[in-house]
Structures are given as structure tokens and as C-alpha cells.
Design an enzyme around this catalytic site. Structure first.
Site, mmCIF file in Angstrom:
data_model
loop_
_atom_site.group_PDB
_atom_site.id
_atom_site.type_symbol
_atom_site.label_atom_id
_atom_site.label_comp_id
_atom_site.label_asym_id
_atom_site.label_seq_id
_atom_site.Cartn_x
_atom_site.Cartn_y
_atom_site.Cartn_z
ATOM 1 N N HIS A 202 0.826 -1.204 0.000
ATOM 2 C CA HIS A 202 0.000 0.000 0.000
ATOM 3 C C HIS A 202 0.863 1.257 0.000
ATOM 4 O O HIS A 202 0.517 2.274 -0.606
ATOM 5 C CB HIS A 202 -0.913 -0.019 1.228
ATOM 6 C CG HIS A 202 -1.949 1.066 1.226
ATOM 7 N ND1 HIS A 202 -3.010 1.076 0.363
ATOM 8 C CD2 HIS A 202 -2.072 2.182 1.989
ATOM 9 C CE1 HIS A 202 -3.750 2.142 0.587
ATOM 10 N NE2 HIS A 202 -3.205 2.837 1.571
ATOM 11 N N SER A 206 2.131 -1.084 -6.546
ATOM 12 C CA SER A 206 2.458 -2.306 -7.272
ATOM 13 C C SER A 206 3.172 -1.980 -8.571
ATOM 14 O O SER A 206 3.011 -0.894 -9.137
ATOM 15 C CB SER A 206 1.167 -3.092 -7.565
ATOM 16 O OG SER A 206 1.450 -4.267 -8.271
ATOM 17 N N LYS A 226 -11.163 -9.744 -11.098
ATOM 18 C CA LYS A 226 -10.066 -10.590 -11.572
ATOM 19 C C LYS A 226 -9.661 -11.608 -10.499
ATOM 20 O O LYS A 226 -9.382 -12.771 -10.806
ATOM 21 C CB LYS A 226 -8.846 -9.726 -11.929
ATOM 22 C CG LYS A 226 -8.858 -9.165 -13.335
ATOM 23 C CD LYS A 226 -7.517 -8.544 -13.658
ATOM 24 C CE LYS A 226 -7.464 -8.132 -15.131
ATOM 25 N NZ LYS A 226 -6.138 -7.600 -15.511
ATOM 26 N N ASP A 227 -9.628 -11.151 -9.253
ATOM 27 C CA ASP A 227 -9.268 -12.056 -8.164
ATOM 28 C C ASP A 227 -10.275 -13.194 -8.034
ATOM 29 O O ASP A 227 -9.897 -14.333 -7.749
ATOM 30 C CB ASP A 227 -9.185 -11.297 -6.840
ATOM 31 C CG ASP A 227 -7.909 -10.466 -6.738
ATOM 32 O OD1 ASP A 227 -6.977 -10.721 -7.523
ATOM 33 O OD2 ASP A 227 -7.852 -9.576 -5.873
ATOM 34 N N GLU A 270 9.475 -33.205 0.646
ATOM 35 C CA GLU A 270 8.335 -32.866 -0.203
ATOM 36 C C GLU A 270 8.824 -32.199 -1.482
ATOM 37 O O GLU A 270 9.925 -31.634 -1.524
ATOM 38 C CB GLU A 270 7.384 -31.922 0.552
ATOM 39 C CG GLU A 270 6.548 -32.615 1.615
ATOM 40 C CD GLU A 270 5.379 -33.390 1.042
ATOM 41 O OE1 GLU A 270 5.620 -34.405 0.356
ATOM 42 O OE2 GLU A 270 4.232 -32.999 1.274
#
Length: 366
Positions: A202, A206, A226-227, A270
């Protein structure tokens, strides 16, 4: 909307998740952050529920997992969601880190944002390792023995640190109790680090595919839509794995109770640890191998400190090198699951050199 802005608490939600400005040209690769948040919530919810039925004792741990699977209502679903959710956590985080490397998201002024993100990744790996030990199967026990023994490579204090982790002179009941306590605690530490990560995002904003300033749009509704697409695909793929092939990403030896007297023919971690395991095995010297393995993670922290040019990461050469790095990473992942003999050792050594060469090139060209 006015109420959201006037209320002191809800105004924070409004600033971060509704009115937060984001570049108009970001793609679905920027969904990874929100997907990781959803998976973290899923892991915490399923993990807390599983902890209600799990017994952190070497005599009962394996049986308590079977009890969860067979006797607890939808216990099988909770366990498979938790186990495969961890794999999805790493799938999405590798996409997230890869996107950051491809678009050079580590460049200033996002130093804190990238650094906290790498710390989150390292804490994730620690949490996943601790969780893998809890079922107390053969691979859990021997994986814990092998990985914790790596710390004995630390000069002077190494063996004492190993004994402290074990709570004795071997992996036993005290070890399982400590690992369970830490595995329960670390996800909440992760949640706090994620909050700091969001604050940094924030604060500094971005990146975008072009790497330049452009038009900005509100987070809601332009990017929440979109999310949602990403969430739907995530749950579809997770459901396919959970309901149709829940053990596909696991190891069959972990369905055998832990036996300190019988060593598995081939000990492997893993799948999400395999590239770093391959780097460890590529170097014959134990101390140098441990240094190389940890350096392969910690080198990510150096990128913001030594790179200054904003556009260097977006050149065609760097993008081509990135895809070469991705191919090499998958090759290391495959090598980590192979036996320790020729030619896998020699190929692993070449891939290890190529892995570090990519970051050296970034540091030189950046």
C-alpha cells in the site's frame, strides 16, 4: 461507502481493499498475492481443526492421524485440504516470486516489500517442514533426522543446536512436541508478516508489466473481479486434487509408521523442497553444501540492495535468461528426487552453478 470512510476501522479496509489504486495494465499474474492470502486462511482454519484431534506423541501420532482420517466427521477432507493446500501454497508462491523476478519487482523503492516477502517465503518453508514431520511416518521421521542434522555443520555450536532442537540425543517425543508447537505458532507469525507485506504494498504501490507509471484504477470492482476468477480456478484445481488424487504429491512411505531401526532406501523431502535438496547434494562437502543450500534462498534478499537501474530487468536478454532459470529450477526439482549417484550428481552440480549464475548476472547488470 461514506460509512466505510468515516469509521476509523472500516476506513482502513476501504483504503486497502476498495479505493486502493493499482496500475490499469496488470495481468492475472498479479492475482497470486490474493490467492496466497486465501490459501493461508484455508491452512489456518483446517490446521486449527486438525490440531483438535491430533496427539503429539510418538506412540499415538500416527494412530491419531488415522483416527482423523477414519473416525472424525470429514476428517479425511480436512487432512487432504491441509496437505494439498500446502502444495498449492508453494505453487502459487513460486508463481508470485517468478513474476517478481521477471518484472524486476525487487527494485527500489520496494526494498522492504521484497525483503518481507522473502522472509515470508522462508517462514513458509520452515512451517511446511515442521508440518511434514507431524504424521510420524517413515519419511516424516527420517526427513526430520536428515534435515535437522544439517545444522551440525555449524562450527563449534552445530551439534549442541541439533540436540536442542531434538530435545535429546535423537529425534524422539520431545522433538515431535516442539515441532507441533512451532507448526501451530508459525502460521500466525506468517499472518502478521503478510499484514506488514500488505502495508508495504500500500505504501509503495504495485509494479506493472511495462515498468512505467500509467493510469490507475480502484481495487474494487476492477481487480476484485479478476481475483474472483483466480479464486474459482484455485478451488477447482484443489478440489480435483483432493477428491480424485489426494496422495499424488505425497510419498507412499509416509503411510508406514516411523521406525528408527529401518532406514528408507531413498529419503526425499516434499516436492517443493527438492530444488534446494538437489543443491545440497550437489556439493560433496557437508559444510559447503549446507552453505550453498541456505545461500540459494538468502540470495533473494540481496537483489534490492545491489540493483539500481529500473529498466534492466525488462530487457529481452533478462527475460530470456529468466525462462532459462525457470527450466533449470524444474530440472533441479527433478534431480532432487533422483538417487544419489552418477550422472545425477554431475548434472546437479552444473544446474547449481547455473542457478547462482542467474542471480550473479542480475547483480552485475542491475
Amino acid at each position: 461507502m461514506k460509512f466505510l470512510k468515516r469509521n476509523p476501522i472500516l476506513s482502513l479496509v476501504n483504503d486497502f481493499f476498495i479505493d486502493s489504486p493499482l496500475p490499469a495494465n496488470i495481468t492475472y499474474f498479479w492475482n497470486a498475492g490474493s490467492l496466497l492470502g486465501v490459501v493461508l486462511v484455508l491452512q489456518i482454519l483446517t490446521g486449527v481443526t486438525l490440531a483438535m484431534h491430533y496427539t503429539p506423541n510418538t506412540l499415538y501420532a500416527f494412530a491419531s492421524v488415522e483416527h482423523i482420517m477414519r473416525d472424525v466427521n470429514y476428517g479425511w477432507l480436512l487432512r487432504y485440504l491441509h496437505a494439498n493446500g500446502a502444495s498449492f501454497f508453494f505453487i502459487v508462491v513460486y508463481i508470485h516470486i517468478g513474476r517478481g523476478l521477471y518484472f524486476a519487482s525487487y527494485r527500489p523503492p520496494r526494498l522492504i516489500l521484497w525483503t518481507v516477502g522473502v522472509v515470508i517465503y522462508i517462514v513458509m518453508m520452515a512451517t511446511a517442514f515442521l508440518g511434514y514431520v507431524l504424521p510420524w511416518g517413515q519419511m516424516s521421521f527420517w526427513g526430520a533426522t536428515v534435515i535437522t542434522n544439517l545444522l551440525s555443520a555449524i562450527p563449534w555450536l552445530g551439534q549442541d543446536i541439533v540436540y536442542f532442537l531434538w530435545g535429546g540425543f535423537s529425534v524422539d517425543n520431545a522433538t515431535l512436541n516442539r515441532f507441533f508447537s512451532l507448526h501451530y505458532l508459525l502460521p500466525f507469525v506468517l499472518a502478521a508478516l503478510v499484514a506488514v507485506h500488505i502495508l508495504g504494498l500500500h505504501q509503495y504501490g504495485s509494479t506493472n508489466p511495462l515498468g512505467v507509471r500509467g493510469d490507475y484504477l480502484r481495487f474494487h470492482p476492477y481487480f476484485t473481479s479478476k481475483d474472483l476468477v483466480g479464486f474459482v480456478w484455485l478451488f477447482i484445481l484443489l478440489a480435483i486434487l483432493v477428491f480424485f488424487m489426494p496422495n499424488y504429491l505425497g510419498h507412499p512411505d509416509n503411510y508406514i509408521p516411523a521406525n528408527p531401526l529401518v532406514t528408507p532406501h531413498h529419503i526425499v523431502p516434499e516436492w517443493y523442497f527438492l530444488p534446494f535438496y538437489a543443491i545440497l547434494r550437489a556439493i560433496p562437502n557437508k559444510v559447503l553444501g549446507v552453505i550453498a543450500m541456505f545461500s540459494s534462498l538468502l540470495i533473494l534478499l540481496t537483489l534490492p540492495w545491489f540493483t539500481r537501474l529500473r529498466l534492466a530487468g525488462n530487457t529481452p536478454l533478462m527475460k530470456s535468461l529468466f525462462w532459462f532459470f525457470v527450466a533449470n529450477f524444474f530440472l533441479l526439482m527433478w534431480l532432487g528426487g533422483q538417487p544419489i549417484h552418477s550422472p545425477y550428481i554431475q548434472i546437479g552440480q552444473i544446474c547449481t552453478v547455473l542457478y547462482f549464475s542467474y542471480f550473479v548476472i542480475i547483480l552485475i547488470m542491475g
